[in-house]
Design a protein around this motif. Structure first.
Motif, PDB file in Angstrom:
ATOM      1  N   ALA A 133       5.213  -6.401   4.941  1.00 12.76           N
ATOM      2  CA  ALA A 133       5.244  -4.980   4.885  1.00 12.76           C
ATOM      3  C   ALA A 133       5.209  -4.532   3.303  1.00 12.76           C
ATOM      4  O   ALA A 133       5.730  -4.957   2.472  1.00 12.76           O
ATOM      5  CB  ALA A 133       6.577  -4.586   5.318  1.00 12.76           C
ATOM      6  N   ALA A 134       4.305  -3.438   3.266  1.00 15.13           N
ATOM      7  CA  ALA A 134       4.049  -2.793   1.833  1.00 15.13           C
ATOM      8  C   ALA A 134       4.622  -1.460   1.703  1.00 15.13           C
ATOM      9  O   ALA A 134       4.665  -0.647   2.756  1.00 15.13           O
ATOM     10  CB  ALA A 134       2.530  -2.879   1.624  1.00 15.13           C
ATOM     11  N   PHE A 142       2.913   1.857  -2.913  1.00 10.31           N
ATOM     12  CA  PHE A 142       1.569   2.272  -3.569  1.00 10.31           C
ATOM     13  C   PHE A 142       0.725   2.509  -2.485  1.00 10.31           C
ATOM     14  O   PHE A 142       0.921   2.406  -1.054  1.00 10.31           O
ATOM     15  CB  PHE A 142       1.104   0.987  -4.242  1.00 10.31           C
ATOM     16  CG  PHE A 142       1.182  -0.301  -3.426  1.00 10.31           C
ATOM     17  CD1 PHE A 142       2.088  -1.126  -2.797  1.00 10.31           C
ATOM     18  CD2 PHE A 142      -0.217  -0.820  -2.928  1.00 10.31           C
ATOM     19  CE1 PHE A 142       2.009  -2.156  -1.851  1.00 10.31           C
ATOM     20  CE2 PHE A 142      -0.509  -1.909  -1.941  1.00 10.31           C
ATOM     21  CZ  PHE A 142       0.673  -2.443  -1.514  1.00 10.31           C
ATOM     22  N   ALA A 143      -0.519   2.764  -2.537  1.00 10.84           N
ATOM     23  CA  ALA A 143      -1.600   3.507  -1.763  1.00 10.84           C
ATOM     24  C   ALA A 143      -2.204   2.084  -1.227  1.00 10.84           C
ATOM     25  O   ALA A 143      -2.993   1.555  -1.650  1.00 10.84           O
ATOM     26  CB  ALA A 143      -2.730   4.027  -2.488  1.00 10.84           C
ATOM     27  N   PHE A 144      -1.433   1.660  -0.053  1.00 10.73           N
ATOM     28  CA  PHE A 144      -1.779   0.267   0.522  1.00 10.73           C
ATOM     29  C   PHE A 144      -3.351   0.213   1.005  1.00 10.73           C
ATOM     30  O   PHE A 144      -4.140  -0.711   0.674  1.00 10.73           O
ATOM     31  CB  PHE A 144      -1.039   0.223   1.798  1.00 10.73           C
ATOM     32  CG  PHE A 144      -1.157  -1.071   2.701  1.00 10.73           C
ATOM     33  CD1 PHE A 144      -1.917  -0.997   3.637  1.00 10.73           C
ATOM     34  CD2 PHE A 144      -0.899  -2.081   2.100  1.00 10.73           C
ATOM     35  CE1 PHE A 144      -2.084  -2.366   4.666  1.00 10.73           C
ATOM     36  CE2 PHE A 144      -0.838  -3.367   2.891  1.00 10.73           C
ATOM     37  CZ  PHE A 144      -1.639  -3.415   4.120  1.00 10.73           C
ATOM     38  N   ALA A 187      -2.513   2.371   8.556  1.00 12.20           N
ATOM     39  CA  ALA A 187      -1.575   3.243   8.869  1.00 12.20           C
ATOM     40  C   ALA A 187      -0.266   3.018   9.022  1.00 12.20           C
ATOM     41  O   ALA A 187       0.776   3.939   8.620  1.00 12.20           O
ATOM     42  CB  ALA A 187      -1.957   3.800  10.417  1.00 12.20           C
ATOM     43  N   LYS A 188       0.088   1.642   9.090  1.00  7.82           N
ATOM     44  CA  LYS A 188       1.560   1.038   9.092  1.00  7.82           C
ATOM     45  C   LYS A 188       1.733   0.462   7.848  1.00  7.82           C
ATOM     46  O   LYS A 188       3.007   0.039   7.551  1.00  7.82           O
ATOM     47  CB  LYS A 188       1.682   0.259  10.230  1.00  7.82           C
ATOM     48  CG  LYS A 188       1.636   0.969  11.639  1.00  7.82           C
ATOM     49  CD  LYS A 188       1.953   0.034  12.920  1.00  7.82           C
ATOM     50  CE  LYS A 188       1.597   0.429  14.184  1.00  7.82           C
ATOM     51  NZ  LYS A 188       1.830  -0.314  15.288  1.00  7.82           N
ATOM     52  N   ASN A 189       0.864   0.444   6.873  1.00 11.35           N
ATOM     53  CA  ASN A 189       1.143  -0.485   5.618  1.00 11.35           C
ATOM     54  C   ASN A 189       1.541  -1.703   5.798  1.00 11.35           C
ATOM     55  O   ASN A 189       2.561  -2.396   5.299  1.00 11.35           O
ATOM     56  CB  ASN A 189       2.252   0.365   4.933  1.00 11.35           C
ATOM     57  CG  ASN A 189       1.508   1.781   4.183  1.00 11.35           C
ATOM     58  OD1 ASN A 189       0.623   1.882   4.286  1.00 11.35           O
ATOM     59  ND2 ASN A 189       2.388   2.102   3.467  1.00 11.35           N
ATOM     60  N   SER A 212      -9.635  -4.067   0.861  1.00  9.94           N
ATOM     61  CA  SER A 212      -9.061  -2.901   1.303  1.00  9.94           C
ATOM     62  C   SER A 212      -9.334  -2.029   2.387  1.00  9.94           C
ATOM     63  O   SER A 212      -8.560  -1.413   3.375  1.00  9.94           O
ATOM     64  CB  SER A 212      -9.029  -2.014   0.058  1.00  9.94           C
ATOM     65  OG  SER A 212     -10.480  -1.718  -0.016  1.00  9.94           O
ATOM     66  N   ASN A 213     -10.779  -2.079   2.677  1.00 11.57           N
ATOM     67  CA  ASN A 213     -11.205  -1.283   3.863  1.00 11.57           C
ATOM     68  C   ASN A 213     -11.511  -2.050   5.159  1.00 11.57           C
ATOM     69  O   ASN A 213     -12.017  -1.940   6.218  1.00 11.57           O
ATOM     70  CB  ASN A 213     -12.477  -0.516   3.491  1.00 11.57           C
ATOM     71  CG  ASN A 213     -13.655  -1.607   3.101  1.00 11.57           C
ATOM     72  OD1 ASN A 213     -13.428  -2.844   3.005  1.00 11.57           O
ATOM     73  ND2 ASN A 213     -14.729  -0.955   3.066  1.00 11.57           N
ATOM     74  N   ASP A 214     -10.924  -3.390   4.921  1.00 13.84           N
ATOM     75  CA  ASP A 214     -11.156  -4.322   6.288  1.00 13.84           C
ATOM     76  C   ASP A 214     -12.623  -4.770   6.416  1.00 13.84           C
ATOM     77  O   ASP A 214     -12.948  -5.234   7.398  1.00 13.84           O
ATOM     78  CB  ASP A 214     -10.440  -3.827   7.290  1.00 13.84           C
ATOM     79  CG  ASP A 214     -10.262  -4.975   8.532  1.00 13.84           C
ATOM     80  OD1 ASP A 214      -9.747  -4.310   9.793  1.00 13.84           O
ATOM     81  OD2 ASP A 214     -10.292  -6.180   7.990  1.00 13.84           O
TER      82      ASP A 214
END
Length: 129
Positions: free
Chosen positions: A23-24, A27-29, A75-77, A53-55
Protein backbone atom coordinates in the motif's frame (compact mmCIF):
# COMPACT_ATOMS: atom_id res chain seq x y z
CA UNK A 1 5.87 11.73 3.04
CA UNK A 2 6.40 8.63 0.92
CA UNK A 3 5.06 5.57 2.68
CA UNK A 4 5.02 1.95 1.55
CA UNK A 5 3.44 -0.72 3.72
CA UNK A 6 3.69 -4.39 2.89
CA UNK A 7 1.22 -6.96 4.18
CA UNK A 8 0.06 -10.48 3.52
CA UNK A 9 3.09 -12.40 4.70
CA UNK A 10 2.82 -15.52 6.80
CA UNK A 11 3.47 -19.22 7.00
CA UNK A 12 2.66 -21.41 4.01
CA UNK A 13 3.48 -24.99 3.07
CA UNK A 14 5.77 -25.78 0.19
CA UNK A 15 3.83 -25.87 -3.05
CA UNK A 16 1.35 -23.33 -1.78
CA UNK A 17 0.57 -19.76 -2.78
CA UNK A 18 0.59 -16.38 -1.14
CA UNK A 19 -0.33 -12.90 -2.27
CA UNK A 20 1.43 -9.92 -0.78
CA UNK A 21 0.24 -6.34 -0.92
CA UNK A 22 2.06 -3.03 -0.97
CA UNK A 23 0.00 0.00 0.00
CA UNK A 24 1.46 3.32 -1.12
CA UNK A 25 0.75 6.85 0.04
CA UNK A 26 2.30 10.28 0.01
CA UNK A 27 3.37 10.37 -3.62
CA UNK A 28 2.03 10.11 -7.17
CA UNK A 29 1.91 6.33 -7.25
CA UNK A 30 1.11 6.13 -10.94
CA UNK A 31 4.38 7.88 -11.80
CA UNK A 32 6.56 5.39 -9.95
CA UNK A 33 7.89 1.97 -10.79
CA UNK A 34 7.47 -0.63 -8.04
CA UNK A 35 10.16 -3.14 -7.23
CA UNK A 36 9.97 -6.23 -5.08
CA UNK A 37 12.95 -7.50 -3.13
CA UNK A 38 13.54 -10.16 -0.54
CA UNK A 39 16.18 -10.93 2.05
CA UNK A 40 16.72 -14.32 3.57
CA UNK A 41 18.65 -14.76 6.83
CA UNK A 42 22.36 -14.40 6.25
CA UNK A 43 21.92 -13.44 2.60
CA UNK A 44 22.03 -10.23 0.64
CA UNK A 45 18.86 -8.52 -0.45
CA UNK A 46 17.70 -9.94 -3.79
CA UNK A 47 15.71 -8.09 -6.41
CA UNK A 48 12.99 -10.37 -7.70
CA UNK A 49 10.53 -8.29 -9.69
CA UNK A 50 9.74 -4.86 -11.04
CA UNK A 51 6.69 -3.32 -12.68
CA UNK A 52 6.87 -0.05 -14.56
CA UNK A 53 4.76 2.97 -13.72
CA UNK A 54 2.34 2.47 -16.61
CA UNK A 55 2.24 -1.31 -16.20
CA UNK A 56 3.89 -1.57 -19.59
CA UNK A 57 6.82 -3.73 -18.62
CA UNK A 58 7.83 -6.22 -15.96
CA UNK A 59 11.03 -7.82 -14.83
CA UNK A 60 11.36 -11.11 -12.98
CA UNK A 61 14.49 -12.65 -11.59
CA UNK A 62 15.38 -16.14 -12.67
CA UNK A 63 14.58 -17.43 -9.21
CA UNK A 64 10.89 -16.47 -9.40
CA UNK A 65 10.10 -16.28 -13.12
CA UNK A 66 7.18 -18.49 -14.01
CA UNK A 67 6.01 -18.73 -10.38
CA UNK A 68 5.48 -15.11 -9.33
CA UNK A 69 3.29 -12.53 -11.06
CA UNK A 70 3.35 -8.88 -10.13
CA UNK A 71 0.57 -6.40 -10.75
CA UNK A 72 -0.50 -2.95 -9.72
CA UNK A 73 -3.71 -1.00 -9.29
CA UNK A 74 -2.92 2.67 -9.79
CA UNK A 75 -6.46 3.68 -8.84
CA UNK A 76 -5.99 2.09 -5.39
CA UNK A 77 -2.27 2.89 -4.98
CA UNK A 78 -1.56 -0.80 -4.50
CA UNK A 79 0.91 -3.31 -5.87
CA UNK A 80 0.89 -7.07 -5.51
CA UNK A 81 3.05 -10.09 -6.13
CA UNK A 82 1.11 -13.32 -6.54
CA UNK A 83 3.51 -16.05 -5.45
CA UNK A 84 2.80 -19.62 -6.52
CA UNK A 85 4.56 -22.94 -6.15
CA UNK A 86 6.45 -21.64 -3.14
CA UNK A 87 9.42 -23.55 -1.82
CA UNK A 88 11.57 -23.27 1.26
CA UNK A 89 14.11 -21.14 -0.60
CA UNK A 90 11.43 -18.45 -0.92
CA UNK A 91 11.52 -17.92 2.85
CA UNK A 92 12.56 -14.32 3.39
CA UNK A 93 11.44 -10.85 4.37
CA UNK A 94 9.78 -9.31 1.32
CA UNK A 95 9.99 -5.60 0.58
CA UNK A 96 8.37 -3.30 -1.92
CA UNK A 97 10.20 -0.23 -3.17
CA UNK A 98 9.31 2.71 -5.38
CA UNK A 99 11.07 5.22 -7.57
CA UNK A 100 10.60 7.15 -10.74
CA UNK A 101 12.23 6.62 -14.10
CA UNK A 102 12.80 2.85 -13.84
CA UNK A 103 11.66 1.11 -17.04
CA UNK A 104 11.66 -2.43 -15.57
CA UNK A 105 13.18 -4.06 -18.60
CA UNK A 106 12.53 -7.77 -18.75
CA UNK A 107 16.18 -8.45 -19.52
CA UNK A 108 17.91 -6.51 -16.75
CA UNK A 109 21.42 -7.79 -16.21
CA UNK A 110 21.64 -6.30 -12.73
CA UNK A 111 18.47 -5.37 -10.89
CA UNK A 112 19.60 -3.93 -7.59
CA UNK A 113 18.23 -2.14 -4.56
CA UNK A 114 20.28 0.94 -5.42
CA UNK A 115 17.77 1.72 -8.17
CA UNK A 116 15.06 2.53 -5.61
CA UNK A 117 14.87 5.36 -3.11
CA UNK A 118 11.75 4.55 -1.09
CA UNK A 119 11.15 1.34 0.84
CA UNK A 120 8.59 -0.39 2.97
CA UNK A 121 9.33 -2.11 6.25
CA UNK A 122 8.96 -5.63 4.89
CA UNK A 123 6.74 -8.62 5.57
CA UNK A 124 7.93 -12.09 6.56
CA UNK A 125 7.17 -15.07 4.35
CA UNK A 126 8.01 -18.50 5.73
CA UNK A 127 7.63 -21.61 3.61
CA UNK A 128 7.62 -24.90 5.48
CA UNK A 129 8.60 -28.23 3.95
Amino acid sequence: EVQLVESGGGLVQAGGSLRLSCAASGFAFGDYAIGWFRQAPGKEREGIACISSNDGSRYYSRSVKGRFTISRDNAKNMAYPQMNILNTEDTAVYYCAADRGIPCYSDYVAFTENMFGSWGQGTQVTVSS
